[in-house]
Design an enzyme around this catalytic site. Structure first.
Site, short mmCIF file in Angstrom:
data_model
loop_
_atom_site.label_atom_id
_atom_site.label_comp_id
_atom_site.label_asym_id
_atom_site.label_seq_id
_atom_site.Cartn_x
_atom_site.Cartn_y
_atom_site.Cartn_z
N LEU A 155 0.85 -1.20 0.00
CA LEU A 155 0.00 0.00 0.00
C LEU A 155 0.89 1.25 0.00
CD1 LEU A 155 -3.10 0.67 0.12
CD2 LEU A 155 -2.76 1.08 2.56
N GLY A 156 1.59 1.44 -1.12
CA GLY A 156 2.45 2.62 -1.25
C GLY A 156 1.75 3.67 -2.09
N ARG A 157 2.55 4.36 -2.91
CA ARG A 157 1.98 5.44 -3.74
C ARG A 157 0.95 4.87 -4.72
NH1 ARG A 157 8.02 7.09 -3.76
NH2 ARG A 157 8.10 5.07 -4.79
N ILE A 158 1.32 3.81 -5.44
CA ILE A 158 0.39 3.22 -6.41
C ILE A 158 -0.73 2.48 -5.68
CG2 ILE A 158 0.18 1.51 -8.27
CD1 ILE A 158 3.09 2.29 -9.07
N ARG A 178 5.16 -4.63 5.03
CA ARG A 178 6.05 -5.03 6.14
C ARG A 178 5.55 -4.53 7.47
NH1 ARG A 178 11.32 -3.00 3.20
NH2 ARG A 178 9.75 -1.41 2.75
N SER A 179 4.78 -3.43 7.42
CA SER A 179 4.22 -2.93 8.69
C SER A 179 2.93 -2.18 8.43
CB SER A 179 5.24 -2.01 9.38
OG SER A 179 5.58 -0.98 8.49
N ILE A 233 0.50 -5.70 -11.16
CA ILE A 233 0.97 -4.53 -11.92
C ILE A 233 2.33 -4.10 -11.37
CG2 ILE A 233 -1.24 -3.63 -12.76
CD1 ILE A 233 0.41 -2.33 -9.58
N ARG A 235 5.92 -6.24 -10.46
CA ARG A 235 7.00 -6.86 -11.23
C ARG A 235 6.72 -8.34 -11.33
NH1 ARG A 235 8.02 -2.58 -12.80
NH2 ARG A 235 9.95 -1.38 -12.73
N ASP A 259 0.19 -7.47 -15.99
CA ASP A 259 0.91 -6.49 -16.82
C ASP A 259 2.38 -6.83 -16.90
OD1 ASP A 259 1.12 -4.04 -18.30
OD2 ASP A 259 2.04 -3.11 -16.54
N GLU A 264 10.07 -11.18 -19.36
CA GLU A 264 9.50 -10.30 -20.41
C GLU A 264 10.47 -10.18 -21.58
OE1 GLU A 264 8.53 -6.64 -18.42
OE2 GLU A 264 7.17 -7.65 -17.05
N HIS A 282 3.50 -4.96 -20.11
CA HIS A 282 4.18 -4.04 -19.17
C HIS A 282 3.90 -2.59 -19.58
CE1 HIS A 282 7.77 -3.56 -16.22
NE2 HIS A 282 6.93 -2.54 -16.14
P1 NAP Z 1 6.12 2.55 -3.00
O1 NAP Z 1 5.43 3.85 -2.85
O2 NAP Z 1 7.51 2.40 -2.50
O3 NAP Z 1 5.18 1.43 -2.37
C1 NAP Z 1 5.56 0.12 -2.24
C2 NAP Z 1 4.80 -0.52 -1.10
O4 NAP Z 1 5.21 -1.88 -0.99
C3 NAP Z 1 5.03 0.15 0.22
O5 NAP Z 1 3.79 0.45 0.79
C4 NAP Z 1 5.76 -0.87 1.07
O6 NAP Z 1 5.21 -0.86 2.36
C5 NAP Z 1 5.48 -2.16 0.38
N1 NAP Z 1 6.69 -3.00 0.46
C6 NAP Z 1 7.92 -2.68 0.17
N2 NAP Z 1 8.76 -3.71 0.38
C7 NAP Z 1 8.04 -4.67 0.83
C8 NAP Z 1 8.33 -5.97 1.28
N3 NAP Z 1 9.59 -6.45 1.24
N4 NAP Z 1 7.34 -6.72 1.71
C9 NAP Z 1 6.10 -6.22 1.72
N5 NAP Z 1 5.76 -4.99 1.33
C10 NAP Z 1 6.71 -4.22 0.89
O7 NAP Z 1 6.20 2.14 -4.55
P2 NAP Z 1 5.20 2.53 -5.72
O8 NAP Z 1 5.63 3.83 -6.30
O9 NAP Z 1 3.80 2.38 -5.23
O10 NAP Z 1 5.56 1.39 -6.78
C11 NAP Z 1 5.41 0.04 -6.45
C12 NAP Z 1 6.01 -0.84 -7.52
O11 NAP Z 1 5.18 -0.84 -8.67
C13 NAP Z 1 7.36 -0.37 -8.08
O12 NAP Z 1 8.43 -0.80 -7.25
C14 NAP Z 1 7.41 -0.98 -9.45
O13 NAP Z 1 8.11 -2.20 -9.45
C15 NAP Z 1 5.95 -1.23 -9.79
N6 NAP Z 1 5.54 -0.43 -10.96
C16 NAP Z 1 5.06 -1.07 -12.07
C17 NAP Z 1 4.67 -0.33 -13.17
C18 NAP Z 1 4.14 -0.99 -14.42
O14 NAP Z 1 4.32 -0.45 -15.50
N7 NAP Z 1 3.47 -2.11 -14.30
C19 NAP Z 1 4.77 1.07 -13.17
C20 NAP Z 1 5.23 1.67 -12.00
C21 NAP Z 1 5.62 0.91 -10.90
P3 NAP Z 1 6.10 -1.22 3.63
O15 NAP Z 1 7.34 -0.37 3.49
O16 NAP Z 1 5.25 -0.86 4.78
O17 NAP Z 1 6.39 -2.65 3.51
#
Ligand code: NAP
Length: 316
Positions: A155-158, A178-179, A233, A235, A259, A264, A282
């Site tokens: 539950l991050g930005r996306i 993770r938390s 969506i 990796r 996606d 890939e 993707h």
């Molecule tokens: P973000 O803001 O860093 O959010 C990632 C979330 O995942 C955080 O809430 C984090 O919460 C959780 N997380 C991180 N490490 C973890 C772990 N080891 N175990 C469990 N949860 C974990 O990232 P974002 O900007 O939303 O982007 C997320 C991912 O989407 C990117 O890293 C990228 O690979 C993918 N993406 C894909 C596309 C596409 O074209 N399909 C486009 C953009 C991004 P905690 O820290 O509390 O664990």
């Protein structure tokens, strides 16, 4: 730098072309070496000792990094940085930036699109009409996409952008990470398989790390179950693709919207013939508007670096 009154540009190595307009902006400002253009190989060989900046899109071979002794910044075109060797960058004092936030809407839209398309059999319905089957028979009933339990892994930005959209479909959101996130009222599950067991749709939105590789495997897929939908969506390697194919073939999982894939652009052939699976190349951030915003952020980070100003979106 000035030489004979002429502004000397900086070399910038670029791994893939940027969206129309932004590539031209980059090339006006810097001496760009196009890594995808074989005719620039000898230029790269000559310029390698002077290259200080690199724009990355996908995996960077170690021999390339080692051939750039003065590399000082990698400006990544994308938010995921799993393809960048951060240890190498740390050891060599290389700054790294990415493009967070500007793509949240597009990637979240695609997650919702998958939820609707998989549950309502949209691709199959489209083929049903085009192929003329509608005049002969009724289209089979599908599954509701609103009023569901929607679990978000990451539950991050996306993830938050997905949650906001899911709420407008009256879906009940819960999450795993993770938390527990401070200030977030959605129920938190400390175990991913428990979130899956309590979800109709599970969306993978976490980064790929050593900890998350293959974390969505048989146990999680079985917890999601034969009526459940998996959406990835994030990796490809976060999901154990063989376990996913097995679960779909054996009908232990209801359907999937994907996606991203482990290898890939290759997709397991079993998925190609399944009508409960929706596939996308993707393309989470692949709109003109978002690719423009991403490229602008890549350039703004480079400009800040060369101007000696703070980087806009630093990772390292
Ligand atoms: P973000 O803001 O860093 O959010 C990632 C979330 O995942 C955080 O809430 C984090 O919460 C959780 N997380 C991180 N490490 C973890 C772990 N080891 N175990 C469990 N949860 C974990 O990232 P974002 O900007 O939303 O982007 C997320 C991912 O989407 C990117 O890293 C990228 O690979 C993918 N993406 C894909 C596309 C596409 O074209 N399909 C486009 C953009 C991004 P905690 O820290 O509390 O664990």
């Amino acid at each position: 730098m000035e030489a004979n009154g002429v502004q000397k540009k900086e070399y910038v190595l670029v791994q893939a072309p940027m969206v129309l307009g932004m590539q031209e902006d980059l090339e006006q400002r810097y001496d760009v070496i196009r890594l995808w253009d074989d005719s620039q190989a000898s230029l790269l060989q000559d310029a390698a000792p002077y290259v200080r900046a690199l724009v990355s899109f996908h995996k960077l071979p170690l021999h390339l990094l080692e051939s750039l002794p003065n590399l000082a910044i990698i400006s990544n075109h994308g938010v995921g940085i799993d393809h960048i060797d951060l240890d190498y960058c740390c050891r060599h004092g290389i700054r790294v930036t990415n493009t967070p936030d500007v793509l949240n809407d597009d990637v979240a839209d695609l997650a919702i699109l998958f939820m609707l398309a998989v549950r309502r059999h949209l691709c199959e319905a489209d083929q049903f009409v085009r192929s003329g089957q509608w005049v002969q028979q009724m289209f089979p009933l599908a599954r509701k996409a609103s009023g569901l339990r929607l679990g978000i892994f990451g539950l991050g930005r996306i993830g938050m952008a997905i949650a906001k959209r899911a709420e407008s479909f009256d879906n009940i959101v819960a999450y795993h990470g993770r938390s527990k996130k401070p200030g977030v009222s959605y129920p938190f599950y400390s175990k991913l398989s428990e979130l899956a067991a309590n979800s109709d749709v599970l969306v993978v939105a976490c980064p790929l790390t050593e900890d998350t590789k293959h974390i969505v495997g048989k146990e999680v897929l079985d917890a999601l179950g034969p009526e459940g939908t998996l959406i990835n969506i994030a990796r490809g390697p976060v999901v154990d693709e063989s376990a996913l194919v097995e679960a779909l073939v054996e009908k232990r999982l209801g359907g999937a919207g994907l996606d991203v894939f482990e290898n890939e652009p290759h997709v397991p052939k079993e998925l190609l013939s399944m009508n409960n699976v929706v596939l996308s190349p993707h393309a989470g951030s692949a709109t003109w508007e978002t690719r423009h915003a991403m490229a602008k952020l890549v350039l703004d980070n480079l400009h800040a670096f060369f101007a000696g100003k703070p980087l806009l979106t630093p990772i390292l």
